[in-house]
Each structure stands twice: as C-alpha cells, then as structure tokens.
Design a protein around this motif. Structure first.
Motif, PDB file in Angstrom:
ATOM      1  N   ALA A  24     -34.346 -34.071 -29.232  1.00  0.00           N
ATOM      2  CA  ALA A  24     -32.623 -34.077 -29.552  1.00  0.00           C
ATOM      3  C   ALA A  24     -31.935 -34.889 -28.378  1.00  0.00           C
ATOM      4  N   CYS A  58     -27.319 -37.536 -31.948  1.00  0.00           N
ATOM      5  CA  CYS A  58     -26.059 -37.350 -32.382  1.00  0.00           C
ATOM      6  C   CYS A  58     -25.209 -38.984 -31.890  1.00  0.00           C
ATOM      7  N   CYS A  83     -22.908 -31.664 -33.481  1.00  0.00           N
ATOM      8  CA  CYS A  83     -24.140 -32.184 -33.010  1.00  0.00           C
ATOM      9  C   CYS A  83     -24.167 -32.483 -31.487  1.00  0.00           C
ATOM     10  N   MET A  98     -28.019 -30.144 -33.061  1.00  0.00           N
ATOM     11  CA  MET A  98     -29.197 -31.000 -33.301  1.00  0.00           C
ATOM     12  C   MET A  98     -30.404 -29.794 -32.940  1.00  0.00           C
TER      13      MET A  98
END
Length: 181
Positions: free
Chosen positions: A51, A91, A101, A108
């Motif tokens: 992420a 993002c 996000c 995320m």
C-alpha cells in the motif's frame, strides 16, 4: 483458513526513498535485503501486499505507466528470488485532494482486506512514517516501523502504543518466519 498476510509500505521500506520522488524505474532502487526478504516470506507461505502513497502522479512527476513499470520491476526481482508479490494498491492523489485512500487514511488497507477477504485485526503493516502507523491503527493492524527510509526520523515522534520496531524489512521477515515455523 486465514491468509498469512503482511502489508508493506513501498518507498523507504522496500526501496530507497527520495524527497525528490522516485520518478523512474532507474531511480527505483531496492533497499539491501528487501527483495530477498519478500521472496523468503512468500516461500514461507506469506502473502505480501503493498500500500503506497504516490502523490508524484498528481504532481505530474511521473505517470501511471511509469509506476506500473516500477512495480513490474519489483515483481520481477522477487520472482527471481523464488517468491511473488501480492496485490499492490496505490493512492495517486495529492495531499489536498480529500481522498479516502491516502495514508494515514485507511482506504488502501481496506481495499487489500476486501481483495483477500481478510480481517486486518493484528495483521502487520510495515512502514517508515507516522502516516503508515496511523493507517495501521485505523484498521486495527499491528503497526510496525522499520528504521530505513524515514524510519529513524519517525522514531523521534511519539509512536502509537504497541508499535514494533525493526532495523529493516529483512529483520521483519526473519522475525515473522521464525515465529510461524
């Protein structure tokens, strides 16, 4: 059966970070030991997801095709070590775009949870910034700080209670693999 899931931030955890942004595959340089760590985790049955905030897209520093090429390189290097990288979410928004996000918001991490039908409670989320640790807390993940990237600087801030601290991703991998033998 519960998936053995580990979630990683990218810049400063897997690859070298830069205040000038990582804008090309050439600038995307793995931190020593990180690629091997992901491969070892994968071979030990872990699903390793990523992420990553990538506001450089919103800022016009690079495009999604370039970001995809960086992630293809990551996947290629880990595959050479006999492992694989799971879902990578990013993002693309800037800090002022009010998205859900961008870390420290949990968007995320929630996307990863949906993808794997996983409950994130107690899942380790490894990052190098306070925003990473705050995102982990927002979804009840275990916050894990590495001293690479911005990690040493982050250690000067008050950390969330219970934050685990490791030198680098290789140390995280060694600990997880040892714990789950």
């Amino acid at each position: 059966m519960r998936v053995k899931l580990l979630i990683l931030d990218r810049d400063g955890v897997i690859n070298q970070d830069s205040d000038a942004y990582i804008k090309s595959v050439e600038e995307w340089l793995p931190i020593p030991g990180s690629i091997e760590a992901i491969a070892q985790l994968s071979k030990a049955g872990w699903t390793v997801a990523v992420a990553t905030n990538q506001s450089g897209i919103a800022r016009g520093y690079y495009d999604i095709a370039t970001l995809d090429a960086m992630h293809a390189r990551l996947r290629e290097l880990v595959a050479e070590g006999g492992g694989e990288v799971g879902l990578i979410v990013y993002c693309p928004h800037g800090p002022n775009e009010a998205c859900d996000c961008r870390k420290p918001k949990p968007g995320m991490l929630n996307a990863i949870a949906r993808h794997y039908s996983a409950n994130l409670t107690g899942i380790w989320f490894v990052g190098d910034t306070l925003g990473d640790l705050q995102a982990a807390l927002a979804v009840d993940c275990q916050p894990v700080l590495v001293k690479t990237g911005k990690g040493l600087k982050t250690m000067n801030s008050p950390l969330p209670a219970g934050t685990l601290i490791f030198d680098d991703l290789a140390a995280v991998a060694a600990d997880l693999i040892q714990q789950h033998k």
